[in-house]
Scaffold this motif. Structure first.
Motif, PDB file in Angstrom:
ATOM      1  N   SER A  25       0.576  -1.280   0.176  1.00 43.32           N
ATOM      2  CA  SER A  25      -0.303  -0.226  -0.257  1.00 43.32           C
ATOM      3  C   SER A  25       0.908   1.473   0.177  1.00 43.32           C
ATOM      4  N   LEU A  26       0.004   2.277  -0.990  1.00 41.64           N
ATOM      5  CA  LEU A  26       0.812   3.307  -0.514  1.00 41.64           C
ATOM      6  C   LEU A  26       0.356   4.912   0.144  1.00 41.64           C
ATOM      7  N   LYS A 148       3.481  10.317  -5.232  1.00 38.61           N
ATOM      8  CA  LYS A 148       3.476   9.479  -6.495  1.00 38.61           C
ATOM      9  C   LYS A 148       4.746   9.283  -8.177  1.00 38.61           C
ATOM     10  N   LEU A 151       4.095   5.743  -8.603  1.00 38.69           N
ATOM     11  CA  LEU A 151       3.271   5.402  -9.883  1.00 38.69           C
ATOM     12  C   LEU A 151       3.153   4.799 -11.623  1.00 38.69           C
ATOM     13  N   VAL A 161       2.046  -1.738  -5.665  1.00 34.80           N
ATOM     14  CA  VAL A 161       0.822  -0.964  -5.727  1.00 34.80           C
ATOM     15  C   VAL A 161      -0.370  -1.803  -5.942  1.00 34.80           C
ATOM     16  N   THR A 164      -4.073   2.187  -3.444  1.00 37.22           N
ATOM     17  CA  THR A 164      -3.126   3.790  -2.849  1.00 37.22           C
ATOM     18  C   THR A 164      -4.201   4.711  -2.573  1.00 37.22           C
TER      19      THR A 164
END
Length: 459
Positions: A25-26, A148, A151, A161, A164
């Motif tokens: 997870s971001l 960012k 991604l 990921v 997000t």
């Protein structure tokens, strides 16, 4: 302190943790928006073993030693002597093949700066243990543009990921949970200054008035949040030439590109385009277009997102010389009081009303859910004028016009008739009309009229 709000975000994150596979997870968002507190609350509510590590702006070896110490303490092991961050993380990925484990790397950008090829190291470990590990890796950071970039298709972590989460400031409703003892009017005023940043809101003193809180926290020399604003902006925009000049123009109410260019004294149009693009990518400024002409660049407006930054540039930055040689109370009464009440708060009240409508729409409380909300541009060739209506929604039945009134007097039937007459004189064809009022109404609602009071906003 009690944890407020973030119900939807917690729900998504708990679902992420419940999956019985390796996942990443971001989580990113501006400083002080509550990312770390959200993660810590998540860990409190979960029974999964977890390691929370706040990365340091230092060497790789120092980070390795600090993380190794946490691992030793967590699992009751002798002090571990890893030589690199890759070895350290490999140990945790391997351990998660036997039991589910949450690993949080907060302020990941610091680790990324200190370790060459950090993204590639993570990508290699994620791929290596893809089918065997149950690790839940959470990467968190405050430098929005950097986070960012993880991604992007050219980044090694691209496609790896699973969740997000761009953590935004709270809306007016969740922010008010931090100061429940104030009147609804004062909740509007407080949100207008301190916005939706949890750290700011938890510092509000309920034993003081709104005026006293503003003076104590932002409108006095050396106030607690004076440095907060400058530090936040410096961390995000320090490398952007002319950013302060652009911010000051925006804070004074100039939103059109041409007006910002002339008021900020930026040297050229290309430079202005570059400054605004960078500010938008960093999510400190937003670009809004009318809902009925979304592709028209000439009709776009640019606005500061953070309320405290807006307040700071409108009053503190602009009058900093006067602030430093006056008593704070005198400064407030001379440079803030009148404009704050008659122009600044009514402007933010419009934003709050939009947030209310969006909130109701998400909760399924609108009679007909709308698909668009924003400004509506009109051009009246007969009267040779044009302009914008600030709050208009569009749904399958058509448009609904809303007007926000932050005035001492109640909204009367005559006021409503005048507003509707103005709308009808343009090309905007509405099937209903809505009004928000600080002081209630003497008019009564009917089938085509929606009346919304402050009590409704906080119901």
């Amino acid at each position: 302190m009690k944890f407020f709000g973030r119900i939807a975000e917690k729900k998504r994150l708990h679902h992420f943790l419940e999956q019985n596979n390796q996942s990443v997870s971001l989580i990113y968002g501006r400083r002080r928006v509550g990312k770390s507190e959200l993660i810590k609350q998540l860990l409190k509510e979960s029974d999964i073993s977890a390691i929370y590590y706040e990365c340091k702006q230092t060497t790789e070896l120092n980070n390795v030693e600090s993380l190794s110490l946490l691992i030793s303490e967590k699992f009751g092991l002798p002090r571990l002597a890893f030589q690199s961050i890759e070895d350290t993380l490999d140990y945790l990925f391997q351990k998660a093949t036997h039991e589910k484990l949450i690993l949080v790397l907060d302020e990941y950008s610091y680790l990324r700066d200190s370790v060459t090829g950090m993204d590639s190291i993570l990508q290699s470990l994620i791929d290596k243990y893809n089918d065997a590990s149950q690790i839940k890796l959470i990467l968190c950071g405050s430098f929005v543009d950097v986070m960012k970039s993880l991604l992007l298709s050219e980044n090694p972590l691209y496609g790896r990921v699973d969740l997000t989460l761009n953590l935004k400031p709270m809306d007016y409703y969740e922010s008010a949970l931090f100061y429940p003892d104030f009147s609804n009017e004062d909740k509007i005023r407080l949100y207008s200054v301190f916005g939706g940043i949890p750290y700011f809101n938890k510092c509000i003193d309920s034993s003081l008035t709104v005026r006293e809180n503003i003076i104590d926290l932002i409108a006095s020399p050396g106030a607690r949040f004076e440095n907060e604003v400058s530090m936040y902006l410096k961390s995000e925009i320090s490398k952007i030439t002319n950013a302060n000049e652009v911010f000051e123009a925006l804070a004074r109410g100039f939103s059109r590109y041409s007006d910002i260019l002339s008021q900020s004294h930026v040297s050229s149009a290309p430079t202005m385009v570059d400054v605004l693009d960078k500010l938008i990518r960093m999510e400190v400024v937003q670009r809004l277009t009318p809902i009925n002409d979304e592709n028209n660049k000439r009709k776009a407006g640019y606005y500061i997102i953070d309320n405290l930054s807006l307040f700071y540039y409108r009053y503190i930055f602009r009058y900093s010389s006067q602030l430093n040689i006056m008593e704070p109370e005198i400064f407030y009464d001379r440079y803030i009081k009148s404009d704050f009440e008659t122009a600044y708060v009514p402007h933010i009240f419009e934003t709050i009303c939009k947030q209310y409508l969006i909130r109701q729409n998400r909760l399924g409380m609108m009679e007909v859910p709308f698909e668009k909300i924003g400004k509506y541009y009109y051009d009246d060739p007969i009267r040779k004028k044009n302009g914008e209506f600030d709050i208009v929604t569009q749904d399958p039945h058509g448009y609904i016009f809303y007007e926000a009134k932050f005035r001492k007097e109640p909204v009367s039937s005559q006021m409503i008739e005048n507003e509707i007459s103005q709308v009808n004189s343009t090309i905007l064809n509405c099937y209903k009309y809505g009004f928000f009022s600080r002081s209630g109404f003497t008019a009564k609602s009917d089938g085509n009229l929606i009346l919304i009071s402050l009590d409704d906003l906080y119901a």
